[in-house]
Scaffold this active site. Sequence first.
Site, PDB file in Angstrom:
ATOM      1  N   CYS A 194       0.863  -1.191   0.000  1.00 16.51           N
ATOM      2  CA  CYS A 194       0.000   0.000   0.000  1.00 16.51           C
ATOM      3  C   CYS A 194       0.896   1.237   0.000  1.00 16.51           C
ATOM      4  O   CYS A 194       2.062   1.152  -0.403  1.00 16.51           O
ATOM      5  CB  CYS A 194      -0.995  -0.029   1.162  1.00 16.51           C
ATOM      6  SG  CYS A 194      -0.245  -0.018   2.807  1.00 16.51           S
ATOM      7  N   ASN A 237       2.211   1.422   4.390  1.00 15.96           N
ATOM      8  CA  ASN A 237       2.514   0.148   5.059  1.00 15.96           C
ATOM      9  C   ASN A 237       2.261   0.220   6.562  1.00 15.96           C
ATOM     10  O   ASN A 237       2.965  -0.388   7.357  1.00 15.96           O
ATOM     11  CB  ASN A 237       3.959  -0.311   4.762  1.00 15.96           C
ATOM     12  CG  ASN A 237       4.295  -1.740   5.177  1.00 15.96           C
ATOM     13  OD1 ASN A 237       5.426  -2.040   5.578  1.00 15.96           O
ATOM     14  ND2 ASN A 237       3.343  -2.639   5.119  1.00 15.96           N
ATOM     15  N   CYS A 285      -1.462   0.728   7.400  1.00 13.52           N
ATOM     16  CA  CYS A 285      -2.899   0.435   7.506  1.00 13.52           C
ATOM     17  C   CYS A 285      -3.286  -0.794   6.676  1.00 13.52           C
ATOM     18  O   CYS A 285      -3.436  -1.897   7.219  1.00 13.52           O
ATOM     19  CB  CYS A 285      -3.747   1.637   7.085  1.00 13.52           C
ATOM     20  SG  CYS A 285      -3.438   3.134   8.052  1.00 13.52           S
ATOM     21  N   ARG A 286      -3.425  -0.609   5.381  1.00 13.42           N
ATOM     22  CA  ARG A 286      -4.020  -1.677   4.566  1.00 13.42           C
ATOM     23  C   ARG A 286      -3.130  -2.892   4.365  1.00 13.42           C
ATOM     24  O   ARG A 286      -3.581  -4.032   4.530  1.00 13.42           O
ATOM     25  CB  ARG A 286      -4.437  -1.111   3.200  1.00 13.42           C
ATOM     26  CG  ARG A 286      -5.564  -0.108   3.307  1.00 13.42           C
ATOM     27  CD  ARG A 286      -5.704   0.690   2.035  1.00 13.42           C
ATOM     28  NE  ARG A 286      -4.569   1.572   1.825  1.00 13.42           N
ATOM     29  CZ  ARG A 286      -4.347   2.280   0.726  1.00 13.42           C
ATOM     30  NH1 ARG A 286      -5.200   2.187  -0.277  1.00 13.42           N
ATOM     31  NH2 ARG A 286      -3.298   3.067   0.620  1.00 13.42           N
ATOM     32  N   SER A 287      -1.862  -2.677   3.963  1.00 10.49           N
ATOM     33  CA  SER A 287      -1.043  -3.859   3.649  1.00 10.49           C
ATOM     34  C   SER A 287      -0.676  -4.687   4.882  1.00 10.49           C
ATOM     35  O   SER A 287      -0.677  -5.917   4.786  1.00 10.49           O
ATOM     36  CB  SER A 287       0.178  -3.520   2.787  1.00 10.49           C
ATOM     37  OG  SER A 287       1.032  -2.611   3.408  1.00 10.49           O
ATOM     38  N   ASP A 321      -8.109   3.688   1.138  1.00  7.89           N
ATOM     39  CA  ASP A 321      -7.229   4.193   2.186  1.00  7.89           C
ATOM     40  C   ASP A 321      -8.056   4.685   3.380  1.00  7.89           C
ATOM     41  O   ASP A 321      -8.853   5.607   3.236  1.00  7.89           O
ATOM     42  CB  ASP A 321      -6.424   5.358   1.574  1.00  7.89           C
ATOM     43  CG  ASP A 321      -5.386   5.906   2.526  1.00  7.89           C
ATOM     44  OD1 ASP A 321      -5.385   5.515   3.712  1.00  7.89           O
ATOM     45  OD2 ASP A 321      -4.580   6.728   2.070  1.00  7.89           O
TER      46      ASP A 321
END
Length: 157
Positions: free
Chosen positions: A11, A14, A16-18, A128
């Site tokens: 993401c 690195n 939050c999402r990934s 995001d």
Amino acid sequence: MENKIKVLFICLGNICRSPAAQGAFEDLVNKSNKQHLFEIDSCGTSGFHDGELPDPRTRKVALQRNIQLTHRSRKLKSEDLVYFDYLLVMDDNNFKEVISLTSDESIRKKVFKFAKFRTNQGSEIVPDPYFGNETEFQYVQDLVEDCSVGFLKYLGV
Ligand code: 4NP
């Protein structure tokens, strides 16, 4: 093991999402007793949060699913593009960014939007959540868990 399936979640930050995707996929793989088949990591296209643990909101919603996130943020490096078999990005910006780093078609073919693997109809991006609230983080967690199921099915292992 040489022939492990190497999966990299990518993401922007690195944090939050990934890392949420990494944690969800690792959890699924562990529960399926398939951990010996995989090498799993995550990174960001920026180095904005180098060395940091995931965002506290990301960690909180993951922990509600009994997933403890201990990954430290790191920036994507060019060797990753060669080393990993699957480069799973979260949104269109991540996709463009990763594609722009190489003109090698065999590498470009390894880049997928993770949300493409969702098991139901809907958006093909993991949005995001950084400037959102807990609802957005909960949505990301639900989505990456679902995409993990779809991706493992896609691999057929
Ligand atoms: P991520 O979220 O890409 O899912 O880790 C973000 C984290 C940090 C920032 C943006 C997005 N930031 O601008 O610092």
